[in-house]
Scaffold this motif. Structure first.
Motif, PDB file in Angstrom:
ATOM      1  N   GLU A  97     -56.469  29.828 -34.281  1.00 30.35           N
ATOM      2  CA  GLU A  97     -55.982  28.605 -34.106  1.00 30.35           C
ATOM      3  C   GLU A  97     -55.706  28.048 -32.902  1.00 30.35           C
ATOM      4  OE1 GLU A  97     -51.244  26.733 -35.433  1.00 30.35           O
ATOM      5  OE2 GLU A  97     -51.716  29.008 -35.673  1.00 30.35           O
ATOM      6  N   ALA A  98     -55.672  28.826 -31.732  1.00 24.04           N
ATOM      7  CA  ALA A  98     -55.589  28.424 -30.416  1.00 24.04           C
ATOM      8  C   ALA A  98     -56.974  28.000 -29.843  1.00 24.04           C
ATOM      9  CB  ALA A  98     -55.308  29.560 -29.566  1.00 24.04           C
TER      10      ALA A  98
ATOM     11  N   ARG B 224     -54.401  33.927 -35.020  1.00 23.54           N
ATOM     12  CA  ARG B 224     -53.659  32.953 -33.989  1.00 23.54           C
ATOM     13  C   ARG B 224     -54.704  32.765 -32.845  1.00 23.54           C
ATOM     14  NH1 ARG B 224     -49.548  37.324 -33.360  1.00 23.54           N
ATOM     15  NH2 ARG B 224     -50.189  37.518 -31.378  1.00 23.54           N
TER      16      ARG B 224
ATOM     17  N   GLU C 240     -53.780  33.079 -25.413  1.00 27.46           N
ATOM     18  CA  GLU C 240     -53.049  33.770 -26.526  1.00 27.46           C
ATOM     19  C   GLU C 240     -53.139  35.289 -26.156  1.00 27.46           C
ATOM     20  OE1 GLU C 240     -50.702  33.750 -29.593  1.00 27.46           O
ATOM     21  OE2 GLU C 240     -51.343  32.025 -28.964  1.00 27.46           O
TER      22      GLU C 240
ATOM     23  N   GLN D 111     -53.926  39.067 -38.173  1.00 27.84           N
ATOM     24  CA  GLN D 111     -53.006  38.184 -37.712  1.00 27.84           C
ATOM     25  C   GLN D 111     -53.057  37.665 -36.609  1.00 27.84           C
ATOM     26  OE1 GLN D 111     -50.856  36.183 -39.887  1.00 27.84           O
ATOM     27  NE2 GLN D 111     -51.801  37.540 -41.473  1.00 27.84           N
ATOM     28  N   ILE D 112     -53.410  38.239 -35.399  1.00 30.60           N
ATOM     29  CA  ILE D 112     -53.698  38.101 -33.981  1.00 30.60           C
ATOM     30  C   ILE D 112     -55.060  37.456 -33.980  1.00 30.60           C
ATOM     31  CG2 ILE D 112     -54.473  38.830 -31.742  1.00 30.60           C
ATOM     32  CD1 ILE D 112     -52.449  41.467 -32.340  1.00 30.60           C
TER      33      ILE D 112
ATOM     34  N   LYS E 116     -50.364  36.654 -24.215  1.00 30.80           N
ATOM     35  CA  LYS E 116     -48.949  36.570 -24.619  1.00 30.80           C
ATOM     36  C   LYS E 116     -48.378  37.909 -25.347  1.00 30.80           C
ATOM     37  CE  LYS E 116     -48.273  32.719 -26.833  1.00 30.80           C
ATOM     38  NZ  LYS E 116     -48.401  31.410 -27.396  1.00 30.80           N
TER      39      LYS E 116
END
Length: 399
Positions: free
Chosen positions: A337-338, A334, A395, A330-331, A398
């Protein structure tokens, strides 16, 4: 005009970039040079001074490049030079730099080696006193391997670059990010929509910008007869003086095949039986000081998350033999996507740093294959690569 003592790795082009003057200005100020294209360490040359608000256009410069270097909006730069065609900059012409503009420390428009990195880290640590600068050990040739820390949050993150010598553009990516991040922290700015001080308070980041300094130097500068590995390097490189494709360290060992994560399997998979430009795993895990230094740093610091920056392919590798934590995928999505990169579940690869980190700590680790093309990626690709990788870096800091 003032005198300058030439250091190893200096070229007229690098000096012209560093001092914001034209190559011909240096040549004209040094009529004693028999061959201006060859500078010898220890040689004393004259560097002409430039006007405090002037910059001399270099070959390949664009208005965008210059605006980035001096951290001034393009509109202000164009307004200060109404007689200059922004689309047709001419090498040798002078541009007026608006008052208050400040030259960016990290130059992202030319070859970037160990000397540039160490000089820039010293300047950055003076400008941004909250940076903590140290080192993790030395390379085979005795070069110190710098480590810089920024942030004070509980999440412990590690970025590294230039495991592979011909992927030195990853060092520039990390150094540019370090400067942009520090500047944003100092002035309460944002990076990719995130307040820098939030990132600073959320995560502690340790950066090793150049794991393989000997190899990077070899790729960029080649080898001369006084090098202690001169004969061996030429033999390992099949007699060629072109080392631009060299990935390994100075002893011909691939540093990213050096980790005790099924190292024996990787050794059997590789067909390279001895030192060379790439893919030789060495005689045992962690025989090379550069790889060992990263392993010891990881053991001592106990990172929560690590990112090894490589080139090329625009891919994110996030797994290792199903030993990674369940949140890793999942990371990775992300991060994809970034950046617009592709998250890939990799198989058939062992002994890498990310592999070992996941196996050793059962925590999240990523290999980022930045950019697309053929290594070494040209520095002219830097702006587009950085804009995409920046999303991954932010990302990663975060929660």
């Amino acid at each position: 005009m003032y005198t300058y003592v030439v250091r190893k790795g200096d070229t007229l082009y690098r000096l012209a970039r560093r001092f914001g003057i034209h190559v011909n200005s240096i040549v004209n100020a040094n009529p004693q040079l028999e061959n201006p294209n060859v500078l010898v360490p220890g040689q004393v040359i004259n560097i002409p001074e430039r006007g405090s608000n002037l910059y001399v256009v270099q070959p390949g410069d664009t208005l965008y490049d210059i605006s980035i270097r001096f951290q001034v909006p393009m509109e202000q730069l164009a307004a200060a030079n109404p007689d200059v065609d922004p689309a047709m900059l001419i090498p040798g012409q002078s541009l007026i730099i608006p008052p208050g503009a400040e030259l960016q420390i990290v130059d992202t428009m030319t070859d970037y080696g160990y000397m540039e990195m160490t000089e820039d880290l010293e300047q950055l640590s003076r400008k941004y006193p909250f940076l903590e600068l140290t080192d993790i050990g030395s390379s085979v040739m005795g070069k110190r391997i710098p480590l810089v820390k920024i942030g004070q949050g509980r999440k412990k993150v590690h970025f590294n670059g230039s495991f592979h010598a011909n992927e030195w553009i990853t060092t520039v990516l990390l150094m540019r990010f370090l400067e942009d991040y520090a500047e944003a922290v100092m002035h309460d700015g944002v990076l990719r929509g995130e307040r820098a001080r939030y990132l600073y308070n959320n995560a502690s980041l340790w950066i090793v910008p150049m794991v393989n300094p000997d190899g990077v130097e070899l790729v960029q500068e080649g080898v001369t007869s006084d090098h202690p590995y001169y004969r061996s390097l030429l033999e390992w490189n099949e007699g060629s003086f072109d080392f631009s494709s060299w990935k390994a360290n100075i002893r011909g060992v691939d540093l990213n095949d050096q980790y005790p994560a099924h190292w024996e399997v990787e050794r059997g998979r590789r067909v390279v039986l001895g030192p060379g430009p790439r893919d030789y795993v060495g005689t045992a895990p962690l025989t090379e000081p550069e790889a060992l230094a990263i392993a010891q740093l990881s053991q001592n610091t106990q990172f929560d998350e690590v990112y090894a920056f490589h080139t090329q392919g625009e891919e994110i590798y996030w797994n290792y033999r199903d030993l990674e934590p369940p949140e890793s995928e999942q990371i990775a999505l992300r991060l994809a996507e970034a950046s617009g990169y592709r998250a890939v579940k990799l198989t058939g690869s062992d002994a890498g740093y990310k592999d070992w980190f996941i196996q050793e700590f059962r925590r999240t680790g990523f290999t980022i294959e930045a950019g697309i093309g053929r290594n070494p990626l040209p520095i002219t690709d830097f702006p587009s690569i950085y804009q995409r990788v920046l999303g991954i870096m932010v990302e990663g800091l975060k929660a």
